[in-house]
Design an enzyme around this catalytic site. Structure first.
Site, short mmCIF file in Angstrom:
data_model
loop_
_atom_site.label_atom_id
_atom_site.label_comp_id
_atom_site.label_asym_id
_atom_site.label_seq_id
_atom_site.Cartn_x
_atom_site.Cartn_y
_atom_site.Cartn_z
CB SER A 1 12.74 21.91 -14.69
OG SER A 1 11.87 23.01 -14.73
CE LYS B 1 11.41 18.54 -10.66
NZ LYS B 1 10.28 19.06 -11.47
CD GLU C 1 8.07 11.56 -15.38
OE1 GLU C 1 8.08 12.32 -16.37
OE2 GLU C 1 8.22 11.98 -14.21
CG HIS D 1 -1.77 -1.22 1.34
ND1 HIS D 1 -2.93 -1.44 0.65
CD2 HIS D 1 -1.56 -2.33 2.11
CE1 HIS D 1 -3.43 -2.62 0.98
NE2 HIS D 1 -2.62 -3.19 1.85
#
Length: 517
Positions: free
Chosen positions: A330, A336, A343, A208
């Protein structure tokens, strides 16, 4: 030099098989399939020339086709990817026609020689597409006839584009799946090698998305390798159903010239033999749907793996760091480092599920035998195969280069993750687990009330909950011992992990040896 065999007719009129002949082509067809690199999309003329190609089906029609219908109907922009398979299938079919006495040996040689020239043009990018080349079959036969003359018109004897296109698609897909399987096994190998090399690295396991129990980094790697192994098994079982021969089925009722379909299947390396029913042979696209299901499910597995690493690479976790080769920054925030490769794998997993649904929707309403609807399957099939190739190779690159941070993984371990071990301590002293579960829960509550970690409770604190806690309870607070206590087959112990590694290596070695046979 090409290897294979020739067909020649002897003085008494019988066909002779000559292995590895040095004579000019001599209807020479490779006896073993070789994967050819896809042709660049722009390697042929960007637009058809003015000169129209006669339709293969044009005899019954007298009116002109609406230009929009020409474009709507044409599949060459898609199916030209299968030019090599179309030529291979045609060469095998020419040899079968010669074997059946429909072509002379000399005619078969001439056709195979001409098809070799057509293949050279495709491979070099010099093939010129003409108006009326509505599909790869039309284009190749038109060019063959230009090169060899009227004898080229004999090639289509007894053959329909219905069985021809099914054969081309199966050959192309089978070849691609073999390459995909090799890439998949390479990905599994990378996971196995890292699991063994980094077997001592501990990390929290999650349920979980909550910290649950101590595991090893290698155990996490092998959890995904196990899913990929199932994918490899699924692909192995699928391959014979893809490599089953429709050619010789004609439009739907079979071939009237008694071509030897088993012979053609052997020539083309169709390990699944021949399709057993001619109507089903031209109708069946299960092999496309099954392949897209395999691709979709494998991308589900890669997507879950990618999601784990996306989380683990975040600043709050810091367990891993992706290589610069597979990350971007970024445009606004200099600090970043985004795991774009992971992804995109996750995103393509969703797209491939859509492709599978699209193919199933195309197939569900078609009546028996061939229907033009099947043409719509190609774009979905090609897209899924291309994405699958890319995702597996990118995943292999990410996994090969990703850096782990064992210190951050250790900091992710917390004492409350040993609450189950505390319960198991009392189980070993004869207390029923249902009682020890509540006793351990009471210890967790005591630590929370005191505002201290669970492993700082004293023996006296624990004995106030249950008298069987002794001085040796301190051994419970060892994360490595917690993992090693799970020493069953498939468990998180180091011994079990290394056993998993060895089993997977044995599996890969056996599969790769079988593939070489």
């Amino acid at each position: 030099m090409a290897t294979g065999f020739c067909l020649q007719r002897s003085a008494n009129g019988t066909l002779k098989r000559i292995q590895g002949s040095s004579q000019k082509h001599c209807c020479l067809v490779p006896s073993r399939r070789v994967r050819l690199a896809p042709m660049a999309a722009a390697s042929t003329a960007s637009a058809p020339t003015e000169e129209a190609t006669p339709k293969l089906w044009g005899g019954r029609f007298t009116g002109k086709v609406d230009p929009l219908m020409e474009k709507f109907n044409a599949s060459l922009p898609l199916d030209k990817r299968m030019w090599a398979e179309d030529i291979r299938g045609s060469q095998a079919y020419a040899k079968a026609l010669a074997k059946a006495g429909i072509l002379t040996a000399e005619e078969a040689v001439e056709i195979c020689d001409g098809l070799d020239q057509v293949a050279d043009e495709w491979a070099s990018g010099s093939f010129i597409i003409k108006a009326g080349d509505e599909d790869i079959h039309t284009a190749n036969e038109r060019r063959l006839t230009e090169l060899v003359g009227p004898v080229g018109g004999k090639l289509h004897t007894g053959r329909s584009r219905n069985d021809q296109v099914a054969t081309d698609t199966r050959l192309w897909l089978y070849n691609e799946l073999l390459t995909i399987r090799a890439s998949l096994q390479e990905l599994i190998t990378v996971a196995v090698n890292r699991a063994e090399a980094e077997a001592d690295v501990l990390m929290p396991g999650f349920t979980h998305l909550q910290q649950a129990q101590t595991v090893r980094w290698g155990h996490w790697l092998m959890s995904h390798a196990s899913a990929w192994q199932r994918d490899d098994m699924r692909l192995r079982d699928l391959l014979p159903r893809v490599a089953t021969l429709p050619l010789g089925s004609g439009a739907l009722a079979g071939n009237p010239f008694l071509v030897d379909r088993q012979y053609i299947a052997r020539e083309l390396g169709m390990i699944g033999g021949v399709c057993p029913n001619s109507m089903d042979a031209v109708s069946d696209r299960d092999f496309v749907a099954e392949s897209l299901f395999f691709a979709s499910l494998h991308l589900v597995h890669l997507s879950r793996w990618a999601e784990d690493l996306i989380i683990y690479s975040s600043g709050l976790f810091g367990f891993v760091q992706c290589s610069d080769a597979y990350a971007t920054g970024s445009s606004l925030m200099p600090q970043k480092k985004n795991p774009d490769a992971l992804e995109l794998i996750r995103g393509k997993g969703g797209k491939l599920q859509g492709n599978l649904a699209g193919v199933m929707a195309v197939l569900k309403g078609t009546p028996t035998t061939y229907n033009k609807d099947f043409q719509e399957c190609w774009e979905l099939m090609f897209d899924s195969v291309d994405a699958l190739h890319d995702c597996i190779r990118i995943a292999t690159g990410v996994l090969s280069t990703i850096k782990i941070n064992p210190d951050r993984m250790m900091k992710g371990l917390s004492a409350d993750m040993l609450a189950t071990d505390l319960a198991e301590y009392l189980v070993r002293k004869g207390v029923p687990f249902r009682e020890t579960h509540h006793i351990s829960g009471a210890a967790v509550k005591m630590a929370e009330d005191k505002g201290v970690p669970l492993n700082t409770l004293t023996v006296a604190d624990l004995q106030s909950i249950h008298p069987l806690f002794g001085d040796d309870v301190v051994k419970v607070w060892d994360f490595a011992a917690s993992a090693d206590a799970r020493d069953t087959e498939g468990g998180a112990s180091k011994r079990s992990l290394l056993q998993q590694v060895q089993k997977m290596r044995t599996y890969l070695a056996a599969e790769q040896a079988a593939q070489q046979q």
